[in-house]
Structures are given as structure tokens and as C-alpha cells.
Design a protein around this motif. Sequence first.
Motif, PDB file in Angstrom:
ATOM      1  N   PHE A   4       7.294 -11.022  19.079  1.00 10.30           N
ATOM      2  CA  PHE A   4       7.928 -12.326  19.597  1.00 10.30           C
ATOM      3  C   PHE A   4       7.338 -13.589  18.891  1.00 10.30           C
ATOM      4  O   PHE A   4       7.832 -14.329  18.312  1.00 10.30           O
ATOM      5  N   GLN A   5       5.756 -13.598  18.991  1.00 13.43           N
ATOM      6  CA  GLN A   5       4.993 -14.653  18.399  1.00 13.43           C
ATOM      7  C   GLN A   5       4.741 -14.158  17.152  1.00 13.43           C
ATOM      8  O   GLN A   5       4.467 -12.824  16.948  1.00 13.43           O
ATOM      9  N   GLU A   6       4.355 -15.196  16.252  1.00 11.38           N
ATOM     10  CA  GLU A   6       3.492 -14.896  14.942  1.00 11.38           C
ATOM     11  C   GLU A   6       2.139 -13.988  15.292  1.00 11.38           C
ATOM     12  O   GLU A   6       1.604 -14.266  16.224  1.00 11.38           O
ATOM     13  N   LYS A   7       2.010 -13.069  14.497  1.00  9.77           N
ATOM     14  CA  LYS A   7       0.663 -12.171  14.604  1.00  9.77           C
ATOM     15  C   LYS A   7       0.020 -12.383  13.382  1.00  9.77           C
ATOM     16  O   LYS A   7       0.537 -11.909  12.266  1.00  9.77           O
ATOM     17  N   LEU A   8      -1.466 -12.700  13.242  1.00  9.48           N
ATOM     18  CA  LEU A   8      -2.153 -12.718  12.302  1.00  9.48           C
ATOM     19  C   LEU A   8      -2.603 -11.389  11.578  1.00  9.48           C
ATOM     20  O   LEU A   8      -3.003 -11.219  10.324  1.00  9.48           O
ATOM     21  N   GLY A   9      -2.779 -10.327  12.390  1.00 11.37           N
ATOM     22  CA  GLY A   9      -3.085  -9.177  11.783  1.00 11.37           C
ATOM     23  C   GLY A   9      -4.713  -8.951  12.035  1.00 11.37           C
ATOM     24  O   GLY A   9      -5.219 -10.005  12.447  1.00 11.37           O
ATOM     25  N   ASN A  10      -5.053  -7.694  11.337  1.00 16.98           N
ATOM     26  CA  ASN A  10      -6.468  -7.546  11.487  1.00 16.98           C
ATOM     27  C   ASN A  10      -7.165  -8.343  10.253  1.00 16.98           C
ATOM     28  O   ASN A  10      -6.622  -8.292   9.118  1.00 16.98           O
ATOM     29  N   PRO A  11      -8.687  -8.333  10.343  1.00 19.52           N
ATOM     30  CA  PRO A  11      -9.346  -8.910   9.149  1.00 19.52           C
ATOM     31  C   PRO A  11      -9.386  -7.744   8.241  1.00 19.52           C
ATOM     32  O   PRO A  11      -9.490  -6.565   8.435  1.00 19.52           O
ATOM     33  N   PRO A  12      -9.589  -8.107   6.770  1.00 16.38           N
ATOM     34  CA  PRO A  12      -9.830  -7.106   5.738  1.00 16.38           C
ATOM     35  C   PRO A  12     -11.163  -6.671   5.760  1.00 16.38           C
ATOM     36  O   PRO A  12     -12.032  -7.183   6.348  1.00 16.38           O
ATOM     37  N   PRO A  13     -11.192  -5.471   4.959  1.00 15.41           N
ATOM     38  CA  PRO A  13     -10.246  -4.703   4.393  1.00 15.41           C
ATOM     39  C   PRO A  13      -9.338  -3.885   5.360  1.00 15.41           C
ATOM     40  O   PRO A  13      -9.704  -3.399   6.438  1.00 15.41           O
ATOM     41  N   ARG A  14      -8.025  -3.768   4.939  1.00 13.04           N
ATOM     42  CA  ARG A  14      -7.010  -3.137   5.782  1.00 13.04           C
ATOM     43  C   ARG A  14      -6.409  -1.943   5.062  1.00 13.04           C
ATOM     44  O   ARG A  14      -5.635  -1.251   5.610  1.00 13.04           O
ATOM     45  N   ILE A  15      -7.018  -1.520   3.886  1.00 12.69           N
ATOM     46  CA  ILE A  15      -6.801  -0.477   3.040  1.00 12.69           C
ATOM     47  C   ILE A  15      -7.770   0.258   2.706  1.00 12.69           C
ATOM     48  O   ILE A  15      -8.749   0.217   2.383  1.00 12.69           O
ATOM     49  N   ALA A  16      -7.694   1.896   2.878  1.00 15.81           N
ATOM     50  CA  ALA A  16      -8.532   2.656   2.380  1.00 15.81           C
ATOM     51  C   ALA A  16      -7.815   3.852   1.801  1.00 15.81           C
ATOM     52  O   ALA A  16      -7.008   4.273   2.369  1.00 15.81           O
ATOM     53  N   GLU A  17      -8.150   4.274   0.520  1.00 20.51           N
ATOM     54  CA  GLU A  17      -7.479   5.446   0.144  1.00 20.51           C
ATOM     55  C   GLU A  17      -8.154   6.731   0.650  1.00 20.51           C
ATOM     56  O   GLU A  17      -9.290   6.750   0.771  1.00 20.51           O
TER      57      GLU A  17
END
Lengths: 303, 257
Positions: free
Chosen positions: A49-62
Motif C-alpha cells: 500500500f505504501q512505498e517500500k524501499l526494500g533491503n540494503p544491497p547486496p541483494r543478489i547472489a549467483e
Amino acid sequence: MTNLKVNIAGVELKNPVITASGCFGFGREYECMYPLSRLGGISLKGMTFQEKLGNPPPRIAETPSGMLNSVGLQNPGVEHFLQYDMPYLSQQDTVKIANIAGSCVEDYCALAERLSESEIDMFELNISCPNVKQGGAAFGTSCENASHIVREVRKYAKKPMIVKLSPNVTDIASIAQAVEAEGADAVSLINTLLGMRIDINTRRPILHNNVGGLSGPAIFPVAVRMVWQVANRVKIPVIGMGGIEKWQDAIEMMMAGANAIQIGAAMFYNPKAPIEVIDGMEQWLKDNGIKDINEIVGTVKPW
Amino acid sequence: MEYLQGTYRVTKIRPGCMCDYTIACPDIAAISKAGQFVHIRVPGFTLRRPISICEVDRQAGTLRILFDIRGEGTKVLAQTKEGDLLDVMGPLGNGFELLDADKKAIVVGGGIGVPPMLETAKSYGKNATAILGFRSSDKIVLTDDFTAQGSRVMLCTDDGSAGHHGLVTDLLKQRFEEELPDIVYACGPKIMLKFVAQMCAQHGVRCQVSLEERMACGVGACLGCATPIRQEDGSVTYLHVCKNGPVFDAERVVFDD
């Protein structure tokens, strides 16, 4: 004529291929690759409903044959979406599925109510996001919690409602049955499997969130198994996803019991994967003299 | 946004301590700019590898890229031979903002941050100074290319085996004492970017930096490559290196997160 049309909870999709939430934004990023109208549907980036900033990086790992992500539902919030993205999507001739999330039941209800007034075609209730501290998967990992949220959101959702299930549970089919009993119109599965990678030099997890969701071809067999188990236990349509990268995978997933499929991580290495899957499935049906794709759903012959 | 994806032939591989490929991709080259990147598929891997564009030759219809072997993916990519095909997406991201060619520019590159500075410096010809830092003399690349296009090269190494024994910021300070440029462009380790940005801020010089982050889609769809960026109202948000970057105004980048 080969029929690729499928019907999910009263909504007709021109083909069974849907781009998975979180892998396709709100569609615009791929419009230069192919017309979005080629797709059966788009499951939009998970929205709150409200904006969400998400998690701090790194957000990706292969990972071997896959990847971990911990984006954490970053999104601009529903009003921004309705103002800036919905007008564009309204012009695209494909089924628009809003993936809705929140940190409490009230958030989900408010979002479903607001989006019920829009040109969104369906909802995908995200009770399986592994990357947020509040809400997310907490709603989807017990029958009681899943039943409760589906019952509440059902009151506000004026569109067909898919419930997206978490694989991080003991018995996914019992959760599917629980949400079916509360009025879910369809289920989609699987969301990502919770995983972790560690950098052995720094002894730090690669993801800042420490853990994240595993997707990609590595999880395909798990997804097929779970779709098969769920399809055998519910009467509502099942949308299968998890590691599908080519048309053979899509056929296999449908034989396991999926009425439609979603493609996610494969688009990161092959942005045209959804189109190749659609074309490949159609050719396979022709080659096998099958006139209607719905004929293959659940046709696996177990030993 | 506009980008292309397809298979393109590697037409030339230059010798050196980094992998140095020229790719024939006229349609991508025609719309590529300094500071943008291409996203290359590695067979058997889920994630493409983002590699910054080193040189654009629109007439020849080629792009040049340089990369270092950093892990399993780049190890596979490094086995490419002349004539092989690569699956390339690009150009992606926003490039550096280039001023009029008569303005004075300094490009600062550290290690694998050096290649994107070549195309950036090119448009300034003799008005560009390239401050290039490497770990040691055997890691040096592209200095002759910078010289050939008219840039003044100031070289340093961490171990003193070539050029100045020290940091790019030592040379940047020296250059600032001679003359302040109209703009500074930088690419390299984040700690280097932080100190370059600080020095530019102290001298009131505009600075753009190119950032790196673990990346998946490359086009802004998955929101994986988040980086903290200060907004005009002072609040910090997560923007994305692939779509909002990789180039950002240095004053907006949050270096200590």
C-alpha cells in the motif's frame, strides 16, 4: 488451429505463459524486446500500500543453476503505481495480475480494495515473500495464518484472487487446500526456496539480508513435485512456476497439473524466454496433433 | 528505454593482462555512449555479466570491452576466441554526461574502472587528463590508447612499480593544483570513488562516478542492483545501478552504507 487459450478463474489468457512477479517490473523494461501483447499475462512487481524501499544491497547472489535474491519488495506504493504505471499497462493487450503484499492483514485488505477499482484483471496474493521481516511468508507458512488472510482479503478483493504459495513448508498441499476453502480462486506456486551463501574470505553472507530466495533451473524439480502434489488435492486452477526456462519445462509443468505457468529467473539470461516458450509449446502441440493445450494439463501417468 | 539483444561476433582479441575484445554489433554500437555497459550471457550461468563499454566505433560498427577474470563466470567468458559468438544485451544504463569538447575534463580510473574512461576521455581530446591507477606495472592497460587520442596520462601504482607510487587521489590533488577542470569522471573501487568525490566537493568541481553492484536483469525490472542514493530533499532511497546508473552525480552517492 491449435488452441493455446487457458481460463484461470474466469479470466481468459491468450496463452498459458505469464511473466513472474519481481522479474518483469511493470512491463515497460521489456517492451523493446517484444510486444507485451504476446504474453498470456504479466504478474506485476510485488506491491504494497505504501512505498517500500526494500533491503540494503547486496541483494543478489549467483548459485549453481540459479540465484538468490533478497530485494525485499521494493516498490513505489499503490498510488504511484496507479498514477504512473497503470495507464501504460491499460493499453497493453495482456492479462494484468497485481501481486499484492503487506506487513499486516489490514495492508493487504486496503490494497485489494484500492486495486479493485482499477483495470487490474486479477490479484496474486503474496503470502510467501521470504525477504521481508514482517508479513510475507509469515502469512503463508501455516494453514491457520493462510486461511485467515485469504478470508479477510476476500472481503475486499473484487477480482479473481490467486494465492501464491511458499515452498518453505512441510506440506504445501494442505496450505493450498486451506486457502481454497476460504475462497481462493487459484493458487500459484512455488515462490522461492529460502537459501544462503557465505563469502569464505570475509565470512559474511553474500546477501545483506543474510538469507534470500532461491530461483532458477535448480528449483525446477522441486516445483514440479509441489505442483503435482497440490494439483492432486485442489479443484481450483494451479499456476506452476519455479525454474522454467524452456518450452519443454512448461509442458512438463502442465503435465504435472498446472493450468498456466510463470517464467521468472530465466528472463535474466534470456529475456526472450517467454516468447520462445509460447512458440515452442505451440509447435510441440502441432507436432503431436494436440488441438488444445488444456488437454495436457495433469496428464502425467504416475507409476 | 532502448536496447538490443542478440548474438554477435568477437572480431578481435588484443593481447594483454585483461581480456580485451572487439565485438561486431553495429546496431548496438550505433546507439552506445561512454559510460554505458553491455550485459553478456555466460553459458551455464544464471546471471549475465555486466561489462562497461571501453570504446565505441560507430563507423566500424564495433564495441570494445575489457574485463578481468574475477570468478567462474568471467573465467568461462575469457575462453572466447576470435570469431566466436557472444550473446550481448545493450547498450544498458545511462552514460556519462559529456560537456562541450573545449571544456577541461579529468577521468580517473582504478583497475577495472579504467576501460570506461577511454571512450569518456575521447570526446575531450587534448582537454582530457587521464589519471590511471593500477595495482602494479604488470596490471597496466590502455595507457597507450589514452595517449593516442590526445589525453595526458598520469599513472600510479599501488606498489610503485610504474608511475607514481601511491593513489590516484595524490595525482588528482597535483592536477587540481595546476588547474581545476570543468568536470571529473571516475570509475573504480568504491573507496577510491569516495575520496575522489570528496576532493571534487572540496574544490567545487563537478564529479560523476560509475558504480558497480551485483546485478541480475540489467534493465531495471528486478531491482536487484540497488545502491543508496541521496535525493534532493536529503532523504536516501535505493536506486538501481543498471537503469538509474551506472553513472551517478557523486554528490548524491551514499558512500558509507
